[in-house]
Design an enzyme around this catalytic site. Sequence first.
Site, PDB file in Angstrom:
ATOM      1  N   LYS A  33      54.908  51.089  83.104  1.00  0.00           N
ATOM      2  CA  LYS A  33      54.124  51.120  84.335  1.00  0.00           C
ATOM      3  C   LYS A  33      53.204  52.328  84.349  1.00  0.00           C
ATOM      4  CE  LYS A  33      55.289  53.371  87.802  1.00  0.00           C
ATOM      5  NZ  LYS A  33      55.969  54.036  88.929  1.00  0.00           N
ATOM      6  N   GLY A 117      53.456  54.846  94.218  1.00  0.00           N
ATOM      7  CA  GLY A 117      52.920  56.189  94.229  1.00  0.00           C
ATOM      8  C   GLY A 117      51.662  56.319  93.398  1.00  0.00           C
ATOM      9  N   GLU A 339      62.953  60.558  87.594  1.00  0.00           N
ATOM     10  CA  GLU A 339      63.075  59.125  87.821  1.00  0.00           C
ATOM     11  C   GLU A 339      64.319  58.533  87.145  1.00  0.00           C
ATOM     12  OE1 GLU A 339      60.219  57.139  84.458  1.00  0.00           O
ATOM     13  OE2 GLU A 339      59.261  58.325  86.038  1.00  0.00           O
ATOM     14  N   ARG A 411      64.968  51.566  91.325  1.00  0.00           N
ATOM     15  CA  ARG A 411      65.926  52.353  90.549  1.00  0.00           C
ATOM     16  C   ARG A 411      67.328  52.327  91.178  1.00  0.00           C
ATOM     17  NH1 ARG A 411      62.860  52.965  86.221  1.00  0.00           N
ATOM     18  NH2 ARG A 411      60.871  54.003  86.551  1.00  0.00           N
TER      19      ARG A 411
END
Length: 459
Positions: A33, A117, A339, A411
């Site tokens: 991504k 984001g 992340e 996540r």
Amino acid sequence: MTDQRTSPAETALWPAPTAPGRVEATVTVPGSKSVTNRALVLAALSSEPGWLRRPLRSRDTLLMAEALRTLGVGIEETVSSSSSATAADSERPGGEAWRVIPTALRGPATVDVGNAGTVMRFLPPLAALAEGPIRFDGDPRSSERPLHGVIDALRTLGARVEDEGRGALPMTVHGNGSLAGGPVEIDASSSSQFVSALLLSGPRFNQGVEVRHTGRTLPSMPHIRMTVDMLRAAGAKVDAPEGGGAPNVWRVTPGALLGRDLTVEPDLSNAQPFLAAALVTGGRVTVPDWPEHTTQPGDALREIFTAMGGSCVLDERGLTFTGGGRIQGIDIDLGEVGELTPGIAAVAALAEGESVLRGVGHLRLHETDRLAALVKEINGLGGDVTETEDGLRIRPRPLHGGVFHTYDDHRLATAGAVLGLAVEGVEVENVATTYKTLPDFPRMWDELLGLASGAGARA
């Protein structure tokens, strides 16, 4: 922490499968991504058309592509004809290549950022180069995520931005076709994306841009290095700290960007749940096409999961990770790879010893407050997780089944799936939120565990 479980799709419960034994599988992970959305922005600002091959097709990347189309950029989807295409390409869903045709950016337009984001932060500087007003809005959670670093910087650089003093969405950027650019100081402690956002459009500013970070900490540095490397590959001149420049200062010289033919790497952060499955079950998982050299934060999984009890080999087949049968606790600073925290926390909750995850206080401002969510959901299954000032302390306890809420956070959903491998009766709420970056995750998970056709061969 915002809890927005309202629709039937969001409240649907997915029974997380318990591993029937040691996992043995090869998992083909879709494209990155982070690379896909940076490449789209750079291609839209280039002086000539370019190709993006094996792009990730997920909610975040489709939002980026649609936003650029809204501003006038041509993005055509086609089947890849590159000689580098493989047999696996023909099995990937949707278009296998995107041809990006840059044009003069224009408004008026409204951009839906969803809860991405990269879209809400990377596109306002680009919108300042458009002709006309560009309004940005998105999911309810998007208005709670900080944008002040980008908004204040754009004003300093000569843009007109209306946000009614919120420092967040919704907002409108009034572009006049160009932006002065020059030096700017920002505090990017809450998101490294503030820095990347300004650097990506910097070559098109009249004076380029010099970004100086003034905060105490700067999370997710690998993502800034990714931005710098991709800018340089597109022909931009960038001075960065790792090249001997001043600490926390980046300079981009104005100039034309080149159209590229780029093949997107697999998303290494999205490989995490599959590698975790090998660690949790004492099995073996191979991820093809794992790059030997990369700026992706997910590459740190090799070292982290090895420290937690596994081993890995990187060769012509890709990365093969093998669990050692026992999971060890870990004390680690995850500031550069925040992340990865939800998946590491899930594995740590199944470890034999205590874990301390540090340097991730900024996760309170991600898709949800990830620290509070992990505490609530793991403890809801019988765990013992506490928040620290900048992270989590995880003391293993016997876990039991229950609902694992995701708060529209992909996540969190994959973390719940990892816990379900070893804990019977875990039900993950709104597993469909994984579409944000990992389309078709439930099928991939079933194939990993041998619960669907094609299992063990390709997930």
